[in-house]
Design an enzyme around this catalytic site. Structure first.
Site, PDB file in Angstrom:
ATOM      1  N   HIS A 253       3.120  -1.516  34.978  1.00 60.05           N
ATOM      2  CA  HIS A 253       3.903  -1.034  36.123  1.00 60.05           C
ATOM      3  C   HIS A 253       3.059  -0.081  36.972  1.00 60.05           C
ATOM      4  O   HIS A 253       2.937  -0.254  38.194  1.00 60.05           O
ATOM      5  CB  HIS A 253       5.149  -0.328  35.592  1.00 60.05           C
ATOM      6  CG  HIS A 253       6.045   0.220  36.653  1.00 60.05           C
ATOM      7  ND1 HIS A 253       7.176  -0.433  37.087  1.00 60.05           N
ATOM      8  CD2 HIS A 253       5.996   1.374  37.374  1.00 60.05           C
ATOM      9  CE1 HIS A 253       7.773   0.278  38.026  1.00 60.05           C
ATOM     10  NE2 HIS A 253       7.083   1.394  38.215  1.00 60.05           N
ATOM     11  N   GLU A 254       2.465   0.911  36.330  1.00 57.47           N
ATOM     12  CA  GLU A 254       1.665   1.885  37.078  1.00 57.47           C
ATOM     13  C   GLU A 254       0.384   1.266  37.632  1.00 57.47           C
ATOM     14  O   GLU A 254      -0.132   1.710  38.659  1.00 57.47           O
ATOM     15  CB  GLU A 254       1.337   3.088  36.182  1.00 57.47           C
ATOM     16  CG  GLU A 254       2.551   3.812  35.614  1.00 57.47           C
ATOM     17  CD  GLU A 254       3.564   4.244  36.660  1.00 57.47           C
ATOM     18  OE1 GLU A 254       3.166   4.465  37.827  1.00 57.47           O
ATOM     19  OE2 GLU A 254       4.759   4.363  36.312  1.00 57.47           O
ATOM     20  N   HIS A 257       1.107   0.057  41.099  1.00 58.28           N
ATOM     21  CA  HIS A 257       1.023   1.173  42.042  1.00 58.28           C
ATOM     22  C   HIS A 257      -0.440   1.495  42.350  1.00 58.28           C
ATOM     23  O   HIS A 257      -0.815   1.713  43.509  1.00 58.28           O
ATOM     24  CB  HIS A 257       1.678   2.418  41.441  1.00 58.28           C
ATOM     25  CG  HIS A 257       3.161   2.432  41.475  1.00 58.28           C
ATOM     26  ND1 HIS A 257       3.896   2.304  42.629  1.00 58.28           N
ATOM     27  CD2 HIS A 257       4.079   2.605  40.468  1.00 58.28           C
ATOM     28  CE1 HIS A 257       5.185   2.389  42.358  1.00 58.28           C
ATOM     29  NE2 HIS A 257       5.331   2.564  41.048  1.00 58.28           N
ATOM     30  N   GLU A 292       6.930   0.468  45.196  1.00 59.76           N
ATOM     31  CA  GLU A 292       7.598  -0.006  43.985  1.00 59.76           C
ATOM     32  C   GLU A 292       7.582  -1.524  43.900  1.00 59.76           C
ATOM     33  O   GLU A 292       7.577  -2.089  42.801  1.00 59.76           O
ATOM     34  CB  GLU A 292       9.029   0.518  43.939  1.00 59.76           C
ATOM     35  CG  GLU A 292       9.724   0.353  42.605  1.00 59.76           C
ATOM     36  CD  GLU A 292       9.082   1.150  41.482  1.00 59.76           C
ATOM     37  OE1 GLU A 292       9.280   0.779  40.312  1.00 59.76           O
ATOM     38  OE2 GLU A 292       8.374   2.134  41.768  1.00 59.76           O
TER      39      GLU A 292
END
Length: 506
Positions: A253-254, A257, A292
């Site tokens: 997930h990160e 980003h 996101e």
């Protein structure tokens, strides 16, 4: 470098210094340093705002002309100046000071599962954010002013119909899934040494394209990504030795980003187009929802796909031979895509995740609107979890204290997670149209074509375009949940053997 660029670079430098201080506070700073760190961050925030509101900077921005990109940067600076002029300097300093203190108290309250320990700071944070909303101004609900800081153009009036449409889709699908047999997921809570989790997580992040010459992976109480220009973009995750998916998918997930920040054009570094001047934060994404969209796209559309695990499960089993000795690829893929209501947002499946977001949005909107008192927040939280997910909240750590956002003063940011889910499916659908061989390449572990397309169409521009402009440029339309709903129905229909679900229209 012209005067506007020079002054913008100085402001961005200060915001990056704030990010460094924030990263250190959340990863390795000793607990005793929190008071001094709060003062340091408040001082840097005040200096950044002072430079931003310097009449000479406004004059330099007004003098910019000609170049379209520089003109957009100047206009964004002028818009931020106009907004921040309405915010008293003392309020900005109070917020900066409280954010650092509140995050430290939140971490201790969470560890002790004691909401009352955090309630005084949260009460003050709500009051200051109400003052901020009044200073910024709004036409409908005070929450609108805070929403605009994270997702320009979104209001309560536009958000609620989107949530109603998602709820009308998600709830019947969840009910249908709950009637089907559930797979075995017990092995996900076997013993997985943290050191091995970190090595594996970083290896998979690098496979996606995370450049560790310009980044690193650390541990924190709540996973996050933070950048100090595109040359230094760091990520964290949270390791639990009895729950593998948390750190694994938290890292992916990160990584989404981080690749956004690493993909911005070099010439945009140290400019307004990598600075959130209204929030006094160094970030390159067009909006929090756009940012996101990339974390959700890489974590879920790629990281939870069958193709991904058919390719990478052998490495996973090699890393954890005992825990996964009797598990095959299909069983693992099925387990990490199980739909099962849970208490923790960051551990929620794709379908129930949006229900977690809607809960938080409703509660923080009520807090800011004055319809809900902080002292009543745990009870309201627990009741909503029971209604939406059918679960009983055993303690504050598994309930109202689980997220860092309110301690960081980020009221208005939660809707961006669901907006990001919607955007992710729109962007992925657009990529498929332009790259017909994309999915066959992904089956071979070729992530560069997707990353390259996203860089060319989204990452490189930083904050040049508004989120609506970016969606129009890339997909040909504004925010549209249809691709997202079709994705969820198709994925879980296949996994659970469901007949196609017709979306209810209102």
């Amino acid at each position: 470098m012209n005067e506007f660029q020079r002054r913008s670079a100085e402001i961005n430098d200060l915001l990056c210094v704030l990010n460094v201080l924030n990263w250190d506070a959340r990863t390795q700073m000793p607990a005793g340093g929190s008071g001094a760190r709060a003062q340091q961050m408040a001082t840097i925030s005040a200096l950044a705002q002072e430079k931003l509101l310097d009449p000479s900077y406004q004059a330099a921005a007004q003098a910019v002309g000609g170049d379209a990109v520089e003109g957009r940067a100047a206009q964004q600076a002028l818009d931020a100046i106009s907004a921040l002029k309405r915010v008293p300097a003392e309020l900005t300093r109070e917020l900066a000071l409280l954010k650092s203190e509140a995050q430290d108290v939140w971490a201790r309250a969470r560890a002790a599962s004691d909401f009352q320990l955090f309630a005084p700071q949260l009460t003050r944070m709500v009051a200051l954010n109400r003052q901020l909303a009044e200073a910024l101004g709004y036409e409908g609900h005070p929450y609108d002013a805070l929403l605009n800081m994270y997702e320009p153009g979104v209001t309560v009036a536009t958000l609620l119909p989107l949530f109603e449409r998602l709820r009308a889709h998600h709830v019947p699908l969840l009910q249908a899934i709950q009637q089907r047999p559930q797979p075995d997921t017990a092995f996900l809570r076997a013993h997985y040494p943290a050191a091995e989790q970190k090595r594996l997580s970083l290896k998979l992040a690098q496979a996606f394209g995370y450049d560790t010459q310009r980044g690193r992976l650390d541990e924190s109480a709540h996973p996050f990504e933070i950048s100090f220009t595109r040359q230094d973009v760091r990520i964290t995750t949270r390791f639990q030795e009895n729950f593998l998916p948390g750190a694994l998918f938290g890292t992916l997930h990160e990584t989404g980003h981080a690749m956004y920040e690493q993909g911005v054009r070099p010439e945009l570094s140290r400019t307004v187009l990598t600075s959130d001047l209204l929030g006094l934060y160094a970030v390159a994404g067009a909006s929090y929802g756009t940012h996101e969209s990339q974390s959700r796209l890489w974590e879920n559309r790629i990281g939870r796909s069958k193709a991904f695990w058919e390719l990478h499960f052998p490495l996973l089993r090699e890393t954890f031979p005992e825990a996964l000795a009797d598990v095959d690829t299909a069983a693992f893929h099925r387990a990490v895509n199980t739909v099962r209501p849970s208490l923790i947002r960051v551990e929620a499946d794709e379908l129930t995740y949006d229900l977690h977001i809607m809960l938080r949005v409703e509660l923080e909107r009520a807090l800011i609107g004055g319809e809900l008192a902080v002292k009543d927040l745990p009870e309201a939280w627990n009741a909503r979890i029971k209604t939406d997910l059918g679960l009983d909240v055993p303690d504050d750590a598994h309930g109202v204290l689980q997220d860092i956002h309110w301690s960081a003063g980020m009221f208005g940011s939660f809707p961006t997670y669901t907006i990001g889910n919607v955007m992710a499916s729109q962007f992925y659908a657009a990529a498929l149209e332009e790259l017909p061989d994309l999915e066959s390449g992904l089956q071979r572990g070729e992530y560069a074509p997707l990353r390259g397309w996203l860089t060319d169409n989204i990452y490189q521009y930083g904050r040049t375009y508004t989120p609506h402009e970016l969606l129009e440029r890339v997909t040909g339309r504004g925010l549209d949940p249809q691709p997202y709903l079709e994705y969820l129905s198709g994925k879980y229909g296949e996994l659970y053997g469901l007949t196609p679900q017709k979306e209810q229209t209102t």
